[in-house]
Scaffold this motif. Structure first.
Motif, PDB file in Angstrom:
ATOM      1  N   SER A   2       0.839  -1.198   0.000  1.00  0.00           N
ATOM      2  CA  SER A   2       0.000   0.000   0.000  1.00  0.00           C
ATOM      3  C   SER A   2       0.873   1.246   0.000  1.00  0.00           C
ATOM      4  CB  SER A   2      -0.923   0.002   1.213  1.00  0.00           C
ATOM      5  OG  SER A   2      -0.160   0.041   2.408  1.00  0.00           O
ATOM      6  N   PHE A   3       0.307   2.304  -0.527  1.00  0.00           N
ATOM      7  CA  PHE A   3       1.032   3.566  -0.618  1.00  0.00           C
ATOM      8  C   PHE A   3       0.179   4.655   0.010  1.00  0.00           C
ATOM      9  CE2 PHE A   3       1.750   7.588  -2.953  1.00  0.00           C
ATOM     10  CZ  PHE A   3       3.066   7.803  -2.579  1.00  0.00           C
ATOM     11  N   SER A   4       0.769   5.442   0.875  1.00  0.00           N
ATOM     12  CA  SER A   4       0.058   6.532   1.533  1.00  0.00           C
ATOM     13  C   SER A   4       0.788   7.841   1.263  1.00  0.00           C
ATOM     14  CB  SER A   4      -0.023   6.284   3.040  1.00  0.00           C
ATOM     15  OG  SER A   4      -0.647   7.364   3.689  1.00  0.00           O
ATOM     16  N   VAL A   5       0.063   8.805   0.697  1.00  0.00           N
ATOM     17  CA  VAL A   5       0.652  10.100   0.392  1.00  0.00           C
ATOM     18  C   VAL A   5       0.813  10.910   1.680  1.00  0.00           C
ATOM     19  CG1 VAL A   5       0.331  12.283  -0.819  1.00  0.00           C
ATOM     20  CG2 VAL A   5      -0.332  10.136  -1.909  1.00  0.00           C
TER      21      VAL A   5
END
Length: 394
Positions: A2-5
């Motif tokens: 997952s990628f979180s800005v």
């Protein structure tokens, strides 16, 4: 994976304003919005016709970043004749994306992290939020409503060597206070003593009642050199969605504001700049006199209704809002425990939107028993709103 800005620190506190939130709730209820200062009155025909002509004439490319020269010249003549500003050149005028856009340009031109700025309460929320984005520290000073008098000592108490600027909103949103010449003179004396700059928001300059006089701070002797004066077309000519405002300041400040405007917005919408010329060419004193008469009738209708249903209403001297107190109602009936509860009660029981008092103070408790009502509505709509309030709470 997952990628979180990672959101920038300046954006993290941003959230939907109470004003826009209640607008959505009352729309779902099929009610009338007296919360957001939308001003749903019709745009004058000469201005609409000039906009249509500008589009037909293909005035569609970028303008000069500070606005088309004919409009800047017209604004210059207006502030000279009506506001008594000692401006002498179109280079001292910049046209921006609404008076709020001009406030952004002014704030980012003047302020940076480490600076301090004085803001009077109750305040216009966008002023507070924009000032916070600059990184400056806000020093809040209570001012109050129409009957309140500027207290110089309260400003002196918050000043430090880092204080750089003060924000003045006259006529004021939300309180309706109009600063007197004497009050502005006292503030100017303090500004000169402490070497401060002022940003004045005068967008409601024509909405005046009971003989109140609008005075521009920059018109006072030796004030112009340290004042940025902001106003615009949105409120006077019912074009809030057009986003046309202007700033007037000494050339070195105005130039940087124009360049900041270029960086942030490029330019104000060009065809609408051409349309705004009709405000000077075709809309004269009769228009302003009729506007003031019409708003006086709306103010009377709004304030009398609120008083009759139990609110304490300081009638505004200017602008088109009533900031009303419901402390007595809170003791008499349910649904008025605080401003949030009262706002929701009005939506549910009268299908009327207002704005919570906490929206206008650093400490929410200071607005606990206040709601703001906007009366810039077509008269049949405002009458209907008042009938709904009376039916629900009269």
């Amino acid at each position: 994976m997952s990628f979180s800005v990672s959101i920038a620190e300046r954006a993290r506190p941003l959230e939907q304003s109470d004003i826009r939130s209640v607008t959505q709730r009352v729309e779902r209820a099929g009610g009338i919005n007296l919360g957001q200062g939308i001003c749903d009155l019709p745009t004058p025909q000469p201005i609409k016709a000039r906009a249509q002509q500008a589009i037909a004439d293909d005035h569609s490319i970028y303008s000069h970043y500070a606005g088309i020269e004919p409009l800047r010249r017209a604004i210059l003549e207006k502030v000279q004749d009506e506001n008594d500003l000692p401006a002498s050149s179109p280079e001292e005028v910049m046209v921006g994306v609404g008076s709020t856009g001009c406030f952004v340009a002014a704030a980012f031109t003047l302020l940076e992290e480490g600076d301090e700025v004085v803001l009077f309460e109750p305040f216009y929320g966008y002023h507070r939020n924009i000032l916070e984005l600059t990184g400056a520290t806000i020093r809040y000073v209570p001012l109050g409503g129409p009957a309140s008098t500027f207290d110089r000592k309260r400003v002196e108490d918050v000043l430090t060597p880092k204080t750089k600027a003060v924000v003045v909103n006259t006529p004021a949103n939300p309180s309706g206070k109009v600063w007197t010449r004497e009050e502005l003179g006292s503030l100017l004396d303090l500004m000169q003593k402490e070497d401060l700059v002022a940003i004045t928001d005068e967008i409601y300059e024509y909405m005046l009642y009971d003989g109140a006089e609008h005075v521009s701070l920059a018109s006072l002797p030796d004030a112009y050199e340290r004042t940025i004066t902001l106003s615009g077309f949105s409120k006077t000519y019912n074009v809030t969605g057009w986003r046309l405002g202007y700033g007037v300041a000494p050339d070195p400040i105005a130039e940087k504001m124009g360049l900041m405007n270029d960086l942030l917005y490029i330019c104000a919408p060009r065809p609408l700049q051409h349309a705004a010329l009709a405000a000077f060419d075709e809309m004269g004193d009769d228009y302003v006199a009729e506007l003031q008469s019409d708003y006086a009738e709306r103010r009377r209708l709004m304030c009398e209704t609120l008083e009759d249903i139990g609110f304490d209403v300081p009638w505004p001297e200017g602008a088109y809002y009533a900031l009303a107190d419901f402390g007595d109602l809170a003791e008499e009936r349910s649904g008025f425990a605080d401003d949030e509860a009262a706002c929701e009660t009005l939506v549910q029981e009268a299908k009327i939107a207002s704005v919570t008092g906490r929206s206008f103070y650093q400490n929410p408790a200071d607005g606990k028993y206040q709601l703001r009502f906007c009366f810039a509505k077509e008269l049949p709509v405002l009458r209907q709103a008042c009938e709904q309030l009376r039916a629900a709470f009269g």
